[in-house]
Enzyme design. Structure first.
Site, PDB file in Angstrom:
ATOM      1  N   ARG A   1       0.811  -1.219   0.000  1.00 14.05           N
ATOM      2  CA  ARG A   1       0.000   0.000   0.000  1.00 14.05           C
ATOM      3  C   ARG A   1       0.848   1.275   0.000  1.00 14.05           C
ATOM      4  O   ARG A   1       0.397   2.315  -0.435  1.00 14.05           O
ATOM      5  CB  ARG A   1      -0.958  -0.006   1.187  1.00 14.05           C
ATOM      6  CG  ARG A   1      -2.219  -0.771   0.831  1.00 14.05           C
ATOM      7  CD  ARG A   1      -3.265  -0.611   1.872  1.00 14.05           C
ATOM      8  NE  ARG A   1      -2.861  -1.289   3.102  1.00 14.05           N
ATOM      9  CZ  ARG A   1      -3.681  -1.521   4.113  1.00 14.05           C
ATOM     10  NH1 ARG A   1      -4.927  -1.129   4.040  1.00 14.05           N
ATOM     11  NH2 ARG A   1      -3.268  -2.140   5.187  1.00 14.05           N
TER      12      ARG A   1
ATOM     13  N   HIS B   1       8.429 -22.810   6.004  1.00 14.40           N
ATOM     14  CA  HIS B   1       9.813 -22.647   5.546  1.00 14.40           C
ATOM     15  C   HIS B   1      10.755 -23.689   6.155  1.00 14.40           C
ATOM     16  O   HIS B   1      11.840 -23.920   5.642  1.00 14.40           O
ATOM     17  CB  HIS B   1      10.310 -21.209   5.771  1.00 14.40           C
ATOM     18  CG  HIS B   1      10.730 -20.904   7.171  1.00 14.40           C
ATOM     19  ND1 HIS B   1       9.831 -20.554   8.137  1.00 14.40           N
ATOM     20  CD2 HIS B   1      11.947 -20.888   7.766  1.00 14.40           C
ATOM     21  CE1 HIS B   1      10.486 -20.329   9.279  1.00 14.40           C
ATOM     22  NE2 HIS B   1      11.774 -20.530   9.077  1.00 14.40           N
TER      23      HIS B   1
ATOM     24  N   LYS C   1      14.501 -26.043   4.634  1.00 18.08           N
ATOM     25  CA  LYS C   1      15.845 -26.082   5.219  1.00 18.08           C
ATOM     26  C   LYS C   1      16.565 -27.354   4.767  1.00 18.08           C
ATOM     27  O   LYS C   1      15.980 -28.440   4.794  1.00 18.08           O
ATOM     28  CB  LYS C   1      15.760 -26.068   6.753  1.00 18.08           C
ATOM     29  CG  LYS C   1      15.293 -24.735   7.324  1.00 18.08           C
ATOM     30  CD  LYS C   1      15.273 -24.778   8.838  1.00 18.08           C
ATOM     31  CE  LYS C   1      14.570 -23.565   9.407  1.00 18.08           C
ATOM     32  NZ  LYS C   1      15.418 -22.417   9.622  1.00 18.08           N
TER      33      LYS C   1
ATOM     34  N   ASP D   1       2.150 -20.458  16.489  1.00 17.87           N
ATOM     35  CA  ASP D   1       3.254 -19.919  15.693  1.00 17.87           C
ATOM     36  C   ASP D   1       4.267 -21.007  15.305  1.00 17.87           C
ATOM     37  O   ASP D   1       4.835 -20.960  14.214  1.00 17.87           O
ATOM     38  CB  ASP D   1       3.960 -18.823  16.517  1.00 17.87           C
ATOM     39  CG  ASP D   1       5.042 -18.104  15.727  1.00 17.87           C
ATOM     40  OD1 ASP D   1       4.753 -17.665  14.607  1.00 17.87           O
ATOM     41  OD2 ASP D   1       6.183 -17.987  16.230  1.00 17.87           O
TER      42      ASP D   1
ATOM     43  N   HIS E   1       5.756 -25.850  12.055  1.00 12.04           N
ATOM     44  CA  HIS E   1       7.128 -26.355  11.991  1.00 12.04           C
ATOM     45  C   HIS E   1       7.350 -27.634  12.813  1.00 12.04           C
ATOM     46  O   HIS E   1       7.926 -28.606  12.337  1.00 12.04           O
ATOM     47  CB  HIS E   1       8.119 -25.305  12.488  1.00 12.04           C
ATOM     48  CG  HIS E   1       7.962 -23.960  11.828  1.00 12.04           C
ATOM     49  ND1 HIS E   1       7.629 -23.818  10.508  1.00 12.04           N
ATOM     50  CD2 HIS E   1       8.116 -22.706  12.313  1.00 12.04           C
ATOM     51  CE1 HIS E   1       7.570 -22.525  10.209  1.00 12.04           C
ATOM     52  NE2 HIS E   1       7.861 -21.833  11.287  1.00 12.04           N
TER      53      HIS E   1
HETATM   54  C1  BG6 Z   1       8.550 -18.379  12.072  1.00 11.51           C
HETATM   55  C2  BG6 Z   1       7.900 -17.939  13.348  1.00 11.51           C
HETATM   56  O1  BG6 Z   1       7.661 -19.162  11.323  1.00 11.51           O
HETATM   57  O2  BG6 Z   1       9.707 -19.154  12.376  1.00 11.51           O
HETATM   58  C3  BG6 Z   1       8.890 -17.145  14.185  1.00 11.51           C
HETATM   59  O3  BG6 Z   1       6.777 -17.133  13.048  1.00 11.51           O
HETATM   60  C4  BG6 Z   1      10.161 -17.919  14.407  1.00 11.51           C
HETATM   61  O4  BG6 Z   1       8.312 -16.781  15.433  1.00 11.51           O
HETATM   62  C5  BG6 Z   1      10.705 -18.447  13.085  1.00 11.51           C
HETATM   63  O5  BG6 Z   1      11.114 -17.046  15.001  1.00 11.51           O
HETATM   64  C6  BG6 Z   1      11.866 -19.397  13.304  1.00 11.51           C
HETATM   65  O6  BG6 Z   1      12.436 -19.692  12.068  1.00 11.51           O
HETATM   66  P1  BG6 Z   1      13.995 -20.035  11.946  1.00 11.51           P
HETATM   67  O7  BG6 Z   1      14.171 -20.367  10.500  1.00 11.51           O
HETATM   68  O8  BG6 Z   1      14.755 -18.831  12.401  1.00 11.51           O
HETATM   69  O9  BG6 Z   1      14.217 -21.213  12.851  1.00 11.51           O
END
Ligand code: BG6
Length: 492
Positions: free
Chosen positions: A50, A180, A184, A237, A242
């Site tokens: 925006r 994500h 890794k 989160d 993860h």
């Molecule tokens: C994110 C979370 O998905 O992953 C964060 O929202 C967290 O809170 C992060 O810090 C950790 O990712 P990484 O790759 O640094 O282990």
């Protein structure tokens, strides 16, 4: 030798382009792959947000993002060339009547058709409105793809609403739900370690494994993300996505192939076999925590509430958890009776993600000395590697005395390659059309079903977070949970 195979020419439209994730992760990742020769020069990237920024101002933000956070050099010889690929359009993407013709104009070209990718790096509340705008503006074509960043809703209900709404525009095979952690290198190595070494399969079950521990500990706090985090907490989160993905990769059956659906089908079987944690077991099998001020290493660290106040001064209390430890079981033939312990938290003693597979002790001990069960430790970050802890004879006199020592494989010492950021691989996979490392709708929903039950039990039983000191290993209750089972967490 690792080889960078160029992806097809593409156009990537990034929503939320001036946000933290885009500037800190997405653009630096794209730049790395551009330098590696994987991104064709005819590709086009359009940032949308925006903020009224000129193209030059946006280029500056991208450059700073790369320099500040990816330790890049300002004078990188390819930076100018990379920025040529990038345009910026300021508009409110949730508004169907916004000036979408500007995006059409930015994408106009005479060449061959390009793979079109929309990356929604925005809050989940606008995923569906954006998808509808993409449809009505004619930007979403029959072949274009959409990437959704986590969090995918905040419970099963909202996740379903997002999946339904996005599904009205993009069919499931064109939806890329990012976690994500799956990008890794070390997480992908879990698959290779398990399924390319015949050594592990015969012992990878309740017959030889005592328990599994998965830890993702961070030394950072919530920083400037208080607004999002306070409504989310560690369970939503980190655990919902993860941690459960890591658990799936440890516990899943070998897939028939590396085909996306073959892998995802095995993962969902694990999620559906997870023992539900209910109001009856919640107090024993879970621990919530929240950090107060302390020392992380030698540095003074503020408490969670102090950090929150930076975001909203009127906030004086919060019962959001910044730490979770829990115990669960997987009800199937392979894992019945084997506890899986998960632990994650912010502002802990160190940044460390690892998976510990602890084997059963020998049935009869013949020797004196330190007797420890074998452990396979997969260190995901930092200092990536694999350790296999074995008992050996302590050299020297004194008879046959045992000692526990690791066979230690450090990736940094074994490989000299630059460790790519998780987003690099994932972005290239979207363009290639490879869904293996992305979550399918039913996976995300199965994870929410399990997590929602825990959150509801916390609410019903009014389970408040234990306060732990920043820089510690988390609340004492987490150590006690293990202690009750005669086990202990690996030290952070
Ligand atoms: C994110 C979370 O998905 O992953 C964060 O929202 C967290 O809170 C992060 O810090 C950790 O990712 P990484 O790759 O640094 O282990």
């Amino acid at each position: 030798m690792a080889e960078f195979v160029p992806v097809p020419t593409f156009e990537l439209i990034v929503f939320g382009a001036s946000g933290d994730l885009a500037l800190r992760k997405l653009f630096p990742s794209l730049f790395h792959r551009f330098c590696d020769g994987q991104i064709p020069k005819e590709s086009k990237i359009v940032g949308i947000a925006r903020h009224a920024l000129s193209r030059e101002e946006f280029h500056e933000a991208v450059t700073n993002g790369y320099i500040n956070l990816a330790q890049g050099e300002k004078d990188h010889p390819r930076l100018k060339e990379f920025l040529e690929l990038i345009d910026y359009v300021a508009l409110d993407a949730a508004d169907e009547n916004a000036e979408w013709n500007l995006v059409h104009d930015a994408l106009k070209h005479d060449g061959e058709e390009r793979v079109r990718v929309f990356y929604l790096s925005t809050p989940p509340a606008v995923f569906v409105p954006i998808c509808h705008s993409l449809k009505t503006s004619g930007l979403a074509t029959q072949t274009s793809r959409v990437v959704l960043e986590k969090p995918l809703g905040r419970d099963l209900h909202s996740a379903k609403a997002i999946n339904d709404g996005v599904g009205e525009v993009f069919s499931e095979d064109r939806v890329y739900r990012i976690d994500h952690y799956l990008g890794k290198e070390t997480v992908q190595n879990l698959l290779v370690l398990r399924f390319a070494n015949a050594l592990f399969e015969p012992v990878w079950s309740r017959h030889a494994i005592d328990h599994v521990q998965i830890t993702v500990s961070e030394d950072i706090g919530v920083g400037s993300r208080g607004g999002y985090y306070d409504k989310s907490g560690a369970m939503r989160d980190m655990v919902q996505n993860h941690m459960l993905q890591l658990l799936c990769l440890v516990a899943m059956e070998p897939p028939a192939s590396m085909d996306a659906d073959a892998i995802r089908t095995e993962k969902i079987k694990v999620l559906r076999s997870l023992e539900p944690i209910t109001a009856d077991t919640i107090a024993e099998d879970t621990v919530r925590g929240q950090y107060k001020a302390g020392l992380v290493g030698d540095e003074a660290a503020p408490g969670y509430l102090e950090e929150l106040k930076k975001y909203d001064d009127s906030l004086n209390s919060s019962s959001t958890e910044t730490f979770v430890a829990l115990k669960t079981h997987i009800h199937n033939w392979r894992w019945s009776g084997v506890p899986f312990y998960l632990r994650t938290g912010k502002r802990l003693a160190s940044r460390r993600s690892e998976i510990v597979v602890q084997f059963t002790p020998p049935p009869h001990v013949l020797f004196e000395g330190e007797s420890k069960p074998n452990q396979l430790v997969m260190r995901l970050q930092p200092d990536e590697g694999v350790e296999m802890w074995l008992q050996i004879k302590e050299p020297g006199p004194g008879g046959l005395r045992m000692k526990s020592v690791p066979l230690d494989l450090s990736y940094a010492e074994t490989f000299t390659l630059r460790y790519p950021d998780a987003y690099e691989r994932l972005l290239m996979d979207v363009v290639r059309g490879n869904l293996s490392l992305f979550m399918r709708r039913d996976e995300v929903e199965a994870a929410w079903i399990w997590v929602d039950r825990i959150i509801k039990a916390w609410e019903d039983k009014k389970i408040e977070p234990h306060i732990y000191t920043a820089g510690s290993d988390g609340p004492l209750a987490s150590a006690l949970m293990m202690d009750r089972d005669g086990r202990a967490w690996k030290e952070l």
